[in-house]
Every structure is written in structure tokens, then in C-alpha cells.
Enzyme design. Structure first.
Site, mmCIF file in Angstrom:
data_model
loop_
_atom_site.group_PDB
_atom_site.id
_atom_site.type_symbol
_atom_site.label_atom_id
_atom_site.label_comp_id
_atom_site.label_asym_id
_atom_site.label_seq_id
_atom_site.Cartn_x
_atom_site.Cartn_y
_atom_site.Cartn_z
ATOM 1 N N TYR A 70 27.911 -26.832 -36.580
ATOM 2 C CA TYR A 70 26.318 -26.324 -36.405
ATOM 3 C C TYR A 70 25.343 -27.395 -36.122
ATOM 4 C CZ TYR A 70 28.814 -22.484 -38.382
ATOM 5 O OH TYR A 70 29.621 -21.339 -38.686
ATOM 6 N N ASN A 116 20.094 -13.914 -36.040
ATOM 7 C CA ASN A 116 21.417 -14.829 -36.085
ATOM 8 C C ASN A 116 21.898 -14.195 -37.271
ATOM 9 O OD1 ASN A 116 23.349 -16.466 -36.680
ATOM 10 N ND2 ASN A 116 22.437 -18.284 -36.087
ATOM 11 N N HIS A 159 30.191 -10.202 -37.672
ATOM 12 C CA HIS A 159 31.442 -9.752 -37.341
ATOM 13 C C HIS A 159 31.774 -8.381 -38.411
ATOM 14 C CE1 HIS A 159 31.386 -13.729 -35.530
ATOM 15 N NE2 HIS A 159 31.065 -14.170 -36.770
ATOM 16 N N ASP A 196 23.392 -0.573 -36.810
ATOM 17 C CA ASP A 196 22.466 0.544 -37.041
ATOM 18 C C ASP A 196 20.896 0.388 -37.300
ATOM 19 O OD1 ASP A 196 24.935 1.870 -36.697
ATOM 20 O OD2 ASP A 196 25.246 2.603 -38.560
ATOM 21 N N HIS A 255 23.534 -17.091 -31.904
ATOM 22 C CA HIS A 255 24.435 -18.013 -32.556
ATOM 23 C C HIS A 255 24.543 -19.508 -31.968
ATOM 24 C CE1 HIS A 255 26.153 -14.500 -34.373
ATOM 25 N NE2 HIS A 255 26.234 -13.941 -33.254
ATOM 26 N N VAL A 256 24.430 -20.440 -33.060
ATOM 27 C CA VAL A 256 24.260 -21.826 -32.986
ATOM 28 C C VAL A 256 25.430 -22.338 -32.214
ATOM 29 C CG1 VAL A 256 24.015 -24.170 -34.055
ATOM 30 C CG2 VAL A 256 22.620 -22.272 -34.813
ATOM 31 N N SER A 257 26.593 -21.929 -32.700
ATOM 32 C CA SER A 257 28.140 -22.151 -32.201
ATOM 33 C C SER A 257 28.545 -21.068 -31.143
ATOM 34 C CB SER A 257 29.033 -22.359 -33.307
ATOM 35 O OG SER A 257 29.401 -21.214 -33.924
ATOM 36 N N ARG A 310 35.909 -14.447 -35.404
ATOM 37 C CA ARG A 310 34.508 -14.688 -35.105
ATOM 38 C C ARG A 310 34.090 -14.142 -33.907
ATOM 39 N NH1 ARG A 310 32.145 -17.865 -39.131
ATOM 40 N NH2 ARG A 310 33.912 -19.167 -40.329
#
Length: 151
Positions: A24, A76, A82, A89, A102-104, A113
Site C-alpha cells: 500500500y 475505497n 469483495h 445497494d 484501490h491503492v493496490s 480480492r
């Protein structure tokens, strides 16, 4: 009063900079929030940055975005990406343009993931750009909304 984008961060993102820095990076949540504020101000926008480790809080934040007239959401969802149909919703229900960040690169990680429930409720999803993904998300939201950078 400037129009506002909500920047929502989910579980464990309060640990950015110290949690698995090889995955990260070393930037902190404060760095993310500063980057978001600077980027938004370049478009004449404001940000409302919030973080929670609790799914219900994140849902409440999404509802707050609608109640306060926010024009966009950058989210994020962390690990809830997941697993959380409820976040999907909520994003779908408020009908506010959203970008998942997402950072990664979640698609280059463990198989569990690689699926995102929340991305289906967003108009765009960014991953793997480090914290710069937040800057890209705000710029993308501005473009979608027809807002140009201020000189």
C-alpha cells in the site's frame, strides 16, 4: 459555497503508511485527504473526507452524501469491496456519480480480492495507482460532471 465530493475510506485505511507498506506504500490517510482537498480545490470543489472500519457507518456516509447534496463520491471500500452487497445497494440507491478507488491492483492479488461488488454501482473503478488514484478519481468525476479545472 463550493460543491462537495465525498471521499470515503473503509476498513483498515486508517492504517495507510504502516500496514503492509510494500503493498500500500508509505503515504498515510492524512496524505490521501490532503491530496483530495488540493485536487478538488483545483476544480473549485470541496471534499468531505470520512473513514470508518464499520460497514454501517459507510452506508450512513453514502446516505449523508445524498442528504447534503454532494455531487460525487470517491470510495475505497477496503475489504468490503469483495463482500458488501449492502454498500453496492447504498451507492446505487443514492444515484450520485461514484468512483471506486484501490491503492493496490486488486486484480493482481489473491483471488478473493479480484471481485468487486461495489464497482458495479460506480461509473468507474481505479486500482493500482497508489494514492494518485484518488486524484485521478476526482479529476474523472469533475470531467463526468462537466467541471473544468480553474486557472
Amino acid at each position: 459555497m463550493p460543491k462537495t465530493i465525498y471521499v470515503l475510506n473503509g476498513p483498515n485505511l486508517n492504517l495507510l503508511g504502516t500496514r503492509e507498506p510494500d503493498v500500500y506504500g508509505h503515504a498515510t490517510l492524512a496524505d490521501v485527504e490532503r491530496l483530495c482537498a488540493e485536487t478538488a480545490s483545483g476544480y473549485g470543489l470541496a471534499v468531505d473526507c470520512r473513514q470508518s472500519n464499520h460497514e454501517g457507518d459507510l452506508i450512513d456516509f453514502i446516505h449523508d452524501a445524498r442528504a447534503t447534496g454532494a455531487i460525487g463520491i470517491v470510495i475505497n471500500p477496503g475489504g468490503y469491496t469483495h463482500t458488501s452487497i449492502a454498500l453496492h445497494d447504498a451507492l446505487a440507491a443514492v444515484q450520485i456519480p461514484a468512483v471506486e478507488v484501490h491503492v493496490s491492483n486488486i486484480h493482481a492479488r489473491e483471488s478473493f480480492r479480484q471481485h468487486s461488488f461495489t464497482a458495479k454501482a460506480a461509473f468507474a473503478s481505479l486500482c493500482g495507482f497508489g494514492i494518485d488514484g484518488y486524484r485521478l478519481a476526482i479529476s474523472g468525476l469533475a470531467a463526468k460532471l462537466g467541471i473544468t479545472a480553474k486557472a
